[in-house]
Design an enzyme around this catalytic site. Sequence first.
Site, PDB file in Angstrom:
ATOM      1  N   ASP A   1      -8.432  -9.536  -8.447  1.00  0.00           N
ATOM      2  CA  ASP A   1      -7.662  -9.970  -9.199  1.00  0.00           C
ATOM      3  C   ASP A   1      -7.806  -8.633 -11.040  1.00  0.00           C
ATOM      4  O   ASP A   1      -8.850  -8.911 -11.382  1.00  0.00           O
ATOM      5  CB  ASP A   1      -8.366 -11.718 -10.019  1.00  0.00           C
ATOM      6  CG  ASP A   1      -7.285 -11.897 -10.703  1.00  0.00           C
ATOM      7  OD1 ASP A   1      -5.972 -10.713 -12.228  1.00  0.00           O
ATOM      8  OD2 ASP A   1      -7.372 -12.991 -11.260  1.00  0.00           O
TER       9      ASP A   1
ATOM     10  N   LYS B   1       4.387  -0.527 -13.638  1.00  0.00           N
ATOM     11  CA  LYS B   1       5.757  -0.922 -14.569  1.00  0.00           C
ATOM     12  C   LYS B   1       5.890  -1.770 -15.701  1.00  0.00           C
ATOM     13  O   LYS B   1       4.358  -2.773 -15.788  1.00  0.00           O
ATOM     14  CB  LYS B   1       6.020  -1.889 -13.039  1.00  0.00           C
ATOM     15  CG  LYS B   1       7.376  -2.251 -12.547  1.00  0.00           C
ATOM     16  CD  LYS B   1       6.843  -3.730 -12.077  1.00  0.00           C
ATOM     17  CE  LYS B   1       7.243  -3.596 -10.973  1.00  0.00           C
ATOM     18  NZ  LYS B   1       7.504  -3.400  -9.789  1.00  0.00           N
TER      19      LYS B   1
ATOM     20  N   TRP C   1       2.534   2.982  -2.229  1.00  0.00           N
ATOM     21  CA  TRP C   1       1.536   3.968  -3.957  1.00  0.00           C
ATOM     22  C   TRP C   1       0.524   4.344  -2.894  1.00  0.00           C
ATOM     23  O   TRP C   1       0.031   5.572  -3.371  1.00  0.00           O
ATOM     24  CB  TRP C   1       1.023   3.147  -4.824  1.00  0.00           C
ATOM     25  CG  TRP C   1       3.226   3.358  -6.265  1.00  0.00           C
ATOM     26  CD1 TRP C   1       4.019   2.945  -5.357  1.00  0.00           C
ATOM     27  CD2 TRP C   1       3.253   3.050  -7.142  1.00  0.00           C
ATOM     28  NE1 TRP C   1       4.848   3.069  -6.383  1.00  0.00           N
ATOM     29  CE2 TRP C   1       4.715   3.064  -7.056  1.00  0.00           C
ATOM     30  CE3 TRP C   1       2.471   3.722  -8.302  1.00  0.00           C
ATOM     31  CZ2 TRP C   1       4.979   2.932  -8.171  1.00  0.00           C
ATOM     32  CZ3 TRP C   1       2.693   2.991  -9.724  1.00  0.00           C
ATOM     33  CH2 TRP C   1       4.140   2.875  -9.260  1.00  0.00           C
TER      34      TRP C   1
ATOM     35  N   GLY D   1       0.960  -1.536   0.517  1.00  0.00           N
ATOM     36  CA  GLY D   1      -0.220   0.497   0.027  1.00  0.00           C
ATOM     37  C   GLY D   1       1.202   1.349   0.116  1.00  0.00           C
ATOM     38  O   GLY D   1       0.100   2.534   0.710  1.00  0.00           O
TER      39      GLY D   1
ATOM     40  N   ASP E   1       1.431  -1.195 -10.292  1.00  0.00           N
ATOM     41  CA  ASP E   1       3.525  -1.415  -9.862  1.00  0.00           C
ATOM     42  C   ASP E   1       3.108  -2.801  -9.561  1.00  0.00           C
ATOM     43  O   ASP E   1       3.623  -3.401  -9.414  1.00  0.00           O
ATOM     44  CB  ASP E   1       3.228  -1.203  -8.380  1.00  0.00           C
ATOM     45  CG  ASP E   1       4.512  -1.575  -8.458  1.00  0.00           C
ATOM     46  OD1 ASP E   1       5.629  -1.413  -8.828  1.00  0.00           O
ATOM     47  OD2 ASP E   1       5.396  -0.881  -6.963  1.00  0.00           O
TER      48      ASP E   1
ATOM     49  N   ASP F   1      -5.230  -5.729  -5.669  1.00  0.00           N
ATOM     50  CA  ASP F   1      -5.307  -6.156  -5.304  1.00  0.00           C
ATOM     51  C   ASP F   1      -5.319  -7.713  -4.583  1.00  0.00           C
ATOM     52  O   ASP F   1      -6.424  -7.695  -4.605  1.00  0.00           O
ATOM     53  CB  ASP F   1      -3.342  -6.476  -4.054  1.00  0.00           C
ATOM     54  CG  ASP F   1      -2.583  -6.093  -4.048  1.00  0.00           C
ATOM     55  OD1 ASP F   1      -1.544  -5.580  -4.769  1.00  0.00           O
ATOM     56  OD2 ASP F   1      -2.310  -7.945  -4.395  1.00  0.00           O
TER      57      ASP F   1
END
Length: 326
Positions: A111, A176, A68, A66, A136, A95
Site C-alpha cells: 500500500d 495522475k 507503465w 503493469g 497512475d 501495487d
Amino acid sequence: MYVLYYCSAELEIMGRSSKDKRDIYYRLAKEEGWRARSAFKLLQLDEEFNLFAGVNRAVDLCAAPGSWSQVLSRKLRCREEKSDSGEEVKIVAVDLQAMAPLPGVTQIQGDITKVSTAEEIVRHFEGRPADLVVCDGAPDVTGLHDVDEYIQAQLLLAALNITTHVLKPGGTFVAKIFRGKDVTLLYSQLKIFFSGVTCAKPRSSRNSSIEAFVVCQNYHPPEGYVPNMSNPLLDHSYDVDFNQLEGPNRIIVPFLACGDLSAFDSDRTYPLQLEAGKEYQYTPPTQPPISPPYQQACHLRKNNLLSKEESSNSGPQQSGEQTKAD
Ligand SMILES: C[S@@+](CC[C@H](N)C(=O)[O-])C[C@H]1O[C@@H](n2cnc3c(N)ncnc32)[C@H](O)[C@@H]1O
C-alpha cells in the site's frame, strides 16, 4: 426468409471487436503487446517531456496490471544495453494487487500510503535515490464526484510523500490528478517540492474524463525538510476556496495537451480496418490481471450463481431459514 444465427463464440467475438472499434488505444495496446491502454499515456507524456533521459532508477507506484512498468522496462533497459556507462537499471513497481512478472522489474505488493512500503522501495535501491517516480494510481471510483476527487487527491499526496523518501534532488515525479474543484490546493503542495509543475493531458486520455497528469520537475524540498509519512499534506480547511486565493497564494500551473495531436482521438470510434486490404484480426489482451478484485463476481456470473446468491440471500428474510452463501 433469412434466419440470423450466431453461435455464442461468434457473439463473443462480435462484442469484443465492437470494444476494439470503440476504443482505438485499447486495440492498439493489444496489438503492440501492452498490458493496458494506459501505456500510451506515459509514452505521450515522454514525447513531450523527455521523461526517461538519464534515468537509471525508477519507481512505478500503483503499477498493476503493469503497462507503465512495461514502458519503463522497454525504454530504460533498451538504452542500458546500448550504452556502456556501467549504470545498472533498476525499476521497482508497487501495487496493492499482484502483477504478472516483467523483465527487469522488481515487484512489491503493498500500500503506497504505508511508510513500510517507502522503506522497502529505498532498500531496493541500496540507499541510492530514484531518478523518476511515476504514479497512475486510482481508487475504485464510487461515482460520487466529490468523494472520488478527494480519495484521488489523498492517493496523489501519498505518492508525493513516498516520493519525498526516494527521489533524488533534481528528479521528476509524474502522477495522475483529477482536475476537480480543489486542484489548486494540490498544485500548491507540489510547488513546495518542485520548481516546475505542469498539468498535462495526453491524447490517449479521454477528453470526457477529468483525468490529467502532473509532471513535476526538478525536485528540491524546502531546506530542512525531513520526509515524514505521518504528516498529512492535505491539511484541509473547508472554509477556504483555494481557487479564489489572490496574489502569491494563487497557484496556476501551465496546462499542456501532449502526444502528437494528429494521433488517434481517444473519444472517437474508428473503423476496424485501419490499413487498406488488411483483414481485421481479434487480438486477445496481452496479460489479464492475475488476481483482480472483481474475480469472485466473474466466477459467480460465469457459473450462473449470481441469481442463486441473490435468492439465497433474500430467502432467510422471507422464510426465516438460515442459508449459507459460498
Ligand atoms: C489505473 S490502475 C494503474 C494502471 C497501470 N499504470 C498500468 O499501466 O497498468 C490503478 C492502480 O492503482 C492501484 N492502487 C490504488 N490504491 C492503491 C494503494 N493505496 N496502494 C497501492 N496501489 C494502489 C490499484 O490497485 C490499481 O492497480
